[in-house]
Design a protein around this motif. Structure first.
Motif, PDB file in Angstrom:
ATOM      1  N   ARG A   1      60.246  48.420  25.849  1.00 17.79           N
ATOM      2  CA  ARG A   1      60.551  47.358  26.810  1.00 17.79           C
ATOM      3  C   ARG A   1      61.752  47.724  27.676  1.00 17.79           C
ATOM      4  NH1 ARG A   1      62.056  41.878  24.073  1.00 17.79           N
ATOM      5  NH2 ARG A   1      63.915  43.100  23.610  1.00 17.79           N
ATOM      6  N   GLU A   2      62.814  48.260  27.068  1.00 20.49           N
ATOM      7  CA  GLU A   2      64.011  48.603  27.836  1.00 20.49           C
ATOM      8  C   GLU A   2      63.778  49.821  28.734  1.00 20.49           C
ATOM      9  OE1 GLU A   2      66.576  46.606  28.197  1.00 20.49           O
ATOM     10  OE2 GLU A   2      65.362  45.332  26.886  1.00 20.49           O
ATOM     11  N   LYS A   3      62.888  50.723  28.322  1.00 22.31           N
ATOM     12  CA  LYS A   3      62.518  51.827  29.213  1.00 22.31           C
ATOM     13  C   LYS A   3      61.859  51.293  30.475  1.00 22.31           C
ATOM     14  CE  LYS A   3      61.898  55.812  26.126  1.00 22.31           C
ATOM     15  NZ  LYS A   3      60.936  56.822  25.635  1.00 22.31           N
ATOM     16  N   GLN A   4      60.978  50.288  30.327  1.00 14.51           N
ATOM     17  CA  GLN A   4      60.319  49.704  31.494  1.00 14.51           C
ATOM     18  C   GLN A   4      61.333  49.022  32.414  1.00 14.51           C
ATOM     19  OE1 GLN A   4      57.109  50.147  32.427  1.00 14.51           O
ATOM     20  NE2 GLN A   4      57.138  51.550  30.666  1.00 14.51           N
ATOM     21  N   VAL A   5      62.317  48.337  31.822  1.00 14.65           N
ATOM     22  CA  VAL A   5      63.377  47.710  32.611  1.00 14.65           C
ATOM     23  C   VAL A   5      64.162  48.775  33.377  1.00 14.65           C
ATOM     24  CG1 VAL A   5      65.537  46.402  32.500  1.00 14.65           C
ATOM     25  CG2 VAL A   5      63.585  45.716  31.093  1.00 14.65           C
ATOM     26  N   THR A   6      64.493  49.880  32.698  1.00 13.73           N
ATOM     27  CA  THR A   6      65.263  50.955  33.325  1.00 13.73           C
ATOM     28  C   THR A   6      64.469  51.620  34.439  1.00 13.73           C
ATOM     29  OG1 THR A   6      66.442  51.373  31.254  1.00 13.73           O
ATOM     30  CG2 THR A   6      66.488  53.113  32.883  1.00 13.73           C
ATOM     31  N   LEU A   7      63.168  51.827  34.244  1.00 12.21           N
ATOM     32  CA  LEU A   7      62.337  52.436  35.278  1.00 12.21           C
ATOM     33  C   LEU A   7      62.267  51.530  36.509  1.00 12.21           C
ATOM     34  CD1 LEU A   7      59.466  53.888  33.070  1.00 12.21           C
ATOM     35  CD2 LEU A   7      61.216  55.180  34.320  1.00 12.21           C
ATOM     36  N   GLN A   8      62.250  50.221  36.286  1.00 12.17           N
ATOM     37  CA  GLN A   8      62.276  49.285  37.410  1.00 12.17           C
ATOM     38  C   GLN A   8      63.614  49.374  38.145  1.00 12.17           C
ATOM     39  OE1 GLN A   8      59.919  47.467  38.763  1.00 12.17           O
ATOM     40  NE2 GLN A   8      61.338  46.669  40.313  1.00 12.17           N
ATOM     41  N   GLU A   9      64.707  49.482  37.379  1.00 12.63           N
ATOM     42  CA  GLU A   9      66.034  49.650  37.995  1.00 12.63           C
ATOM     43  C   GLU A   9      66.084  50.934  38.822  1.00 12.63           C
ATOM     44  OE1 GLU A   9      68.928  47.425  34.712  1.00 12.63           O
ATOM     45  OE2 GLU A   9      68.597  49.589  34.598  1.00 12.63           O
ATOM     46  N   PHE A  10      65.463  52.003  38.308  1.00 16.09           N
ATOM     47  CA  PHE A  10      65.447  53.273  39.024  1.00 16.09           C
ATOM     48  C   PHE A  10      64.699  53.137  40.339  1.00 16.09           C
ATOM     49  CE2 PHE A  10      63.650  57.423  40.071  1.00 16.09           C
ATOM     50  CZ  PHE A  10      64.779  58.212  40.042  1.00 16.09           C
ATOM     51  N   ALA A  11      63.557  52.430  40.319  1.00 16.30           N
ATOM     52  CA  ALA A  11      62.789  52.216  41.553  1.00 16.30           C
ATOM     53  C   ALA A  11      63.609  51.430  42.577  1.00 16.30           C
ATOM     54  CB  ALA A  11      61.488  51.479  41.234  1.00 16.30           C
ATOM     55  N   GLU A  12      64.351  50.419  42.108  1.00 21.27           N
ATOM     56  CA  GLU A  12      65.195  49.638  43.012  1.00 21.27           C
ATOM     57  C   GLU A  12      66.346  50.482  43.545  1.00 21.27           C
ATOM     58  OE1 GLU A  12      66.357  46.334  40.648  1.00 21.27           O
ATOM     59  OE2 GLU A  12      64.350  45.417  40.637  1.00 21.27           O
ATOM     60  N   TYR A  13      66.897  51.336  42.687  1.00 24.14           N
ATOM     61  CA  TYR A  13      67.996  52.219  43.090  1.00 24.14           C
ATOM     62  C   TYR A  13      67.558  53.160  44.215  1.00 24.14           C
ATOM     63  CZ  TYR A  13      70.559  56.626  42.842  1.00 24.14           C
ATOM     64  OH  TYR A  13      71.221  57.784  43.160  1.00 24.14           O
ATOM     65  N   GLN A  14      66.342  53.695  44.114  1.00 26.26           N
ATOM     66  CA  GLN A  14      65.855  54.622  45.124  1.00 26.26           C
ATOM     67  C   GLN A  14      65.706  53.949  46.482  1.00 26.26           C
ATOM     68  OE1 GLN A  14      62.332  56.379  43.124  1.00 26.26           O
ATOM     69  NE2 GLN A  14      63.371  58.317  43.477  1.00 26.26           N
ATOM     70  N   HIS A  15      65.506  52.640  46.490  1.00 28.77           N
ATOM     71  CA  HIS A  15      65.371  51.919  47.753  1.00 28.77           C
ATOM     72  C   HIS A  15      66.712  51.448  48.303  1.00 28.77           C
ATOM     73  CE1 HIS A  15      61.133  51.767  46.462  1.00 28.77           C
ATOM     74  NE2 HIS A  15      60.890  51.695  47.757  1.00 28.77           N
ATOM     75  N   ASN A  16      67.784  51.637  47.536  1.00 29.70           N
ATOM     76  CA  ASN A  16      69.139  51.356  48.046  1.00 29.70           C
ATOM     77  C   ASN A  16      69.651  52.643  48.665  1.00 29.70           C
ATOM     78  OD1 ASN A  16      71.922  51.008  48.381  1.00 29.70           O
ATOM     79  ND2 ASN A  16      72.051  49.592  46.663  1.00 29.70           N
ATOM     80  N   LYS A  17      69.465  52.783  49.983  1.00 26.13           N
ATOM     81  CA  LYS A  17      69.669  54.082  50.608  1.00 26.13           C
ATOM     82  C   LYS A  17      71.124  54.531  50.591  1.00 26.13           C
ATOM     83  CE  LYS A  17      65.496  54.679  53.082  1.00 26.13           C
ATOM     84  NZ  LYS A  17      64.884  55.458  54.157  1.00 26.13           N
ATOM     85  N   LEU A  18      72.071  53.576  50.663  1.00 27.55           N
ATOM     86  CA  LEU A  18      73.478  53.980  50.647  1.00 27.55           C
ATOM     87  C   LEU A  18      73.839  54.578  49.289  1.00 27.55           C
ATOM     88  CD1 LEU A  18      76.262  54.206  51.891  1.00 27.55           C
ATOM     89  CD2 LEU A  18      76.694  51.834  51.213  1.00 27.55           C
ATOM     90  N   SER A  19      73.483  53.888  48.195  1.00 30.76           N
ATOM     91  CA  SER A  19      73.788  54.405  46.855  1.00 30.76           C
ATOM     92  C   SER A  19      73.113  55.750  46.629  1.00 30.76           C
ATOM     93  CB  SER A  19      73.317  53.415  45.786  1.00 30.76           C
ATOM     94  OG  SER A  19      74.026  52.205  45.886  1.00 30.76           O
ATOM     95  N   TYR A  20      71.845  55.842  47.046  1.00 32.31           N
ATOM     96  CA  TYR A  20      71.111  57.093  46.867  1.00 32.31           C
ATOM     97  C   TYR A  20      71.775  58.222  47.641  1.00 32.31           C
ATOM     98  CZ  TYR A  20      66.977  60.008  46.099  1.00 32.31           C
ATOM     99  OH  TYR A  20      66.133  60.999  45.698  1.00 32.31           O
ATOM    100  N   PHE A  21      72.215  57.927  48.863  1.00 31.69           N
ATOM    101  CA  PHE A  21      72.869  58.950  49.681  1.00 31.69           C
ATOM    102  C   PHE A  21      74.177  59.423  49.058  1.00 31.69           C
ATOM    103  CE2 PHE A  21      76.107  59.896  52.903  1.00 31.69           C
ATOM    104  CZ  PHE A  21      75.583  61.074  53.387  1.00 31.69           C
TER     105      PHE A  21
END
Length: 401
Positions: free
Chosen positions: A114-134
């Motif tokens: 369950r927590e892996k799925q939560v983390t993978l969702q966080e990762f997907a959201e992180y990739q769409h935050n372009k400033l943080s990703y940059f």
């Protein structure tokens, strides 16, 4: 400004307990911090420390409701912290519940999945935050092979993590000589004795395993570059990374670094932004953040138009170089007083105090009140700032690709 009494107790096994007495509130708080962060993750299991943090927070709903207080967690590059606060009269019960949860170490495969799925969702959201990703991509481009992967890890490395990995890593992270417990509030002597007795009963007999602390830094490589990256709105992210001089004494380094940040913005956090806007019309917020490894760096990130990206980076470096000429004894003294005030404000009130401590880098924990540690040496500060070297080569990352 409230009165506070600051005391550090170190147990025989290396566990540190910091007590910061505050006398204006009916709230008390506790923070448990481990001096291991995502930089210590094994290369094939990036995100392990962050996932351990998730598992630690697996408090069943009935017990969470019984806490009668808040509970929060954070994993950063250099630490993991669990913190919260409650009404003063419930503090002993609250602390007992948190310690029971944090040190239970009893998890199931279902919880991990369950927590892996939560983390993978966080990762997907992180990739769409372009400033943080940059910001992360900029660091990786400057430091080849530098393990600055996001705290979250990646889908590949997250899926490599097993329940045995979680349990073994948590046991190492929670070694007493890798742990600081911070307690703040208007506690009575009886309450303080009760909490200290509780801490000693839970942790006082534990032996100290060797905790992982930034083991991956062996891969560190200084490849000198600056970086720009294109955004989706006709704008460009610009990152300039400045290398800070080597200072052997860590307390002195913290003070010099703090003064450098203050000098960089001319004692006004919006000053550099306004100066840049005066020269380049399309300038947005500026972010200034540390990169702390065996060497120390300062990363400055801003957003500008595509046409002025390179000129903006050059201007930031020129501005920084010219800054030294404006320093004198009066300006340094003013900066020093501002930094003392900022540190006091960070730890003003139980709520601010517990949150501030949860986010302070481990290297800074011994200097919560920086003004008491060192008097400013004006010439040393000028020499420090003037000897900062600029990493000047350019590299380009297009975020749309």
């Amino acid at each position: 400004m409230e009165t506070n009494i600051y005391k550090v107790t170190e147990l025989l096994n290396g566990l540190k307990v910091v007590v910061d007495m505050r006398n204006i509130s009916n709230i008390a708080g506790v923070c448990i911090k481990y001096h291991t962060g995502s930089l210590s993750d094994p290369d094939d299991k990036r995100g392990l420390t962050h996932l351990v943090g998730h598992m630690i927070m697996q408090l069943p709903l009935p017990e969470r409701n019984a806490l009668i207080g808040g509970l929060h967690g954070q994993t950063a590059e250099h630490f993991v912290s669990i913190w919260g606060d409650c009404l003063l009269e419930n503090f002993s019960k609250y602390t007992r519940s948190i310690l029971k949860q944090v040190y239970s170490g009893k998890y199931t495969e279902y919880q991990l999945s369950r927590e892996k799925q939560v983390t993978l969702q966080e990762f997907a959201e992180y990739q769409h935050n372009k400033l943080s990703y940059f910001i992360y991509e900029a660091r990786k481009a400057v430091f080849k092979d530098y393990p600055i992967d996001p705290v979250l890890g990646s889908p590949e490395t997250i899926n490599n993590i097993s329940l045995v990995d979680i349990i073994n890593w948590q046991r190492r992270i929670q070694s007493p000589n890798n742990t600081v417990i911070y307690i703040t509030g208007n506690l009575s002597d009886d309450q303080l004795r009760s909490v200290m007795k509780l801490v000693k009963s839970v942790l006082g007999q534990q032996s100290g395993l060797r905790a992982p602390q930034e083991t991956s830094l062996a891969y560190f490589n200084k490849d000198e570059k600056g970086i720009t990256g294109e955004s989706t709105r006709g704008l460009t992210y610009v990152s300039v990374i400045l290398q800070l001089p080597n200072v052997s004494d860590k307390h002195e380094k913290i003070i010099l670094y703090s003064l450098l940040l203050c000098a960089l913005t001319q004692y006004d956090p919006t000053k550099l932004t306004r100066l840049l806007r005066g020269k380049f019309r399309h300038i947005y917020d500026i972010h200034v953040m540390p990169i702390i490894t065996k060497n120390w760096y300062l990363q400055i990130v801003t957003t500008t138009s595509n046409a002025t990206a390179v000129k903006t980076g050059t201007y930031i470096k020129e501005y920084f170089t010219k800054l030294v000429g404006s320093l004198n004894s009066e300006s340094i003294h003013h900066m020093f007083e501002l930094i003392k005030l900022q540190n006091q404000l960070m730890f003003d009130g139980v709520g601010n105090s517990i949150r501030s401590f949860s986010r302070v880098l481990p290297i800074q924990e011994d200097m919560l009140f920086v003004g008491n540690a060192l008097r400013p040496d004006h010439q040393k500060i000028i020499n420090f700032i003037s000897s900062v070297s600029v990493l000047a080569k350019q590299a380009v990352i297009f975020l749309d690709n």
